[in-house]
Design a protein around this motif. Structure first.
Motif: not given
Length: 167
Positions: A116-122, A153-161
Motif C-alpha cells: 500500500d505504501s509503495t503504491s501511494k509513493l508511486t 520516502q513517502l513523507e519526504t515526497m508528501q512534504k515536497k508536494k
C-alpha cells in the motif's frame, strides 16, 4: 519394536527420536520433522517412527521428567498418565499453531502495508512528475525496515508536494 517392524518391512524407514533433537530449538525440531514427513510423502510406501514423542513435543526434557516424577509420587495409573501426556501435547501444539498463525497474519499485514505504501509513493511521485521512485536497496532487508524506508520516502515526497502547492 516399531523400529524392528520398520526395518523388517523393506519400506523406506525413518526414526525420529528425542535424543537426536537435544539442543535444537523448537523451530529446528519442527523443520526437521516436517522435512521427514515431506520426504515420506514422496514415497508410495514409507514408515516414520516418532520415538518418545512427548520429549520431542514438550521441548523441555526437565519438564517431562518433572511431570513423570509427580505422576509417580501421586500414583497415577499409566492410562491416566498417557491421557495427561496426550492432553499436554495437544495444548502445546494448539499454542504453537496459534503463535504460527499470529506470525503469519502479522507478516501478511506488514507485506500489505509495504504494498500500500509503495503504491501511494508511486502515485505521489507520478503526480509530482518524478521520473522514477527512489531506488530500492539491492540487499534484502526485513519487511519492517522496508516499510520504514518507504514511509520515510513517502513523507519526504508528501512534504515536497506540500511545498510545491504553496508556490
Amino acid at each position: 519394536m516399531s523400529a524392528t517392524v520398520g526395518i523388517g518391512s523393506d519400506f523406506p524407514y525413518v526414526k525420529i527420536s528425542a535424543e537426536s533433537m537435544i539442543g535444537l530449538s523448537e523451530g529446528s525440531k519442527c523443520a526437521q520433522i516436517v522435512e521427514v514427513f515431506e520426504d515420506a510423502y514422496k514415497s508410495t510406501l514409507s514408515i516414520i517412527v516418532l520415538d518418545d514423542i512427548e520429549r520431542i513435543c514438550v521441548g523441555n526434557i526437565s519438564l517431562s521428567c518433572s511431570i513423570k516424577k509427580i505422576w509417580n509420587e501421586v500414583g497415577e495409573p499409566e492410562e491416566n498418565r498417557d491421557r495427561m501426556l496426550f492432553d499436554l501435547e495437544q495444548e502445546f501444539l494448539e499454542a504453537y499453531r496459534k503463535k504460527v498463525d499470529q506470525a503469519i497474519r502479522f507478516r501478511s499485514q506488514l507485506r500489505q502495508a509495504v504494498a500500500d505504501s509503495t503504491s501511494k509513493l508511486t502515485h505521489l511521485c507520478a503526480s509530482l512528475g518524478e521520473q522514477s521512485l527512489p531506488m530500492k536497496q539491492v540487499k534484502p532487508i526485513s519487511s519492517k525496515k522496508e516499510l520504514s524506508t518507504i514511509l520515510l520516502q513517502l513523507e519526504t515526497m508528501q512534504k515536497k508536494k506540500s511545498d510545491e502547492a504553496r508556490f
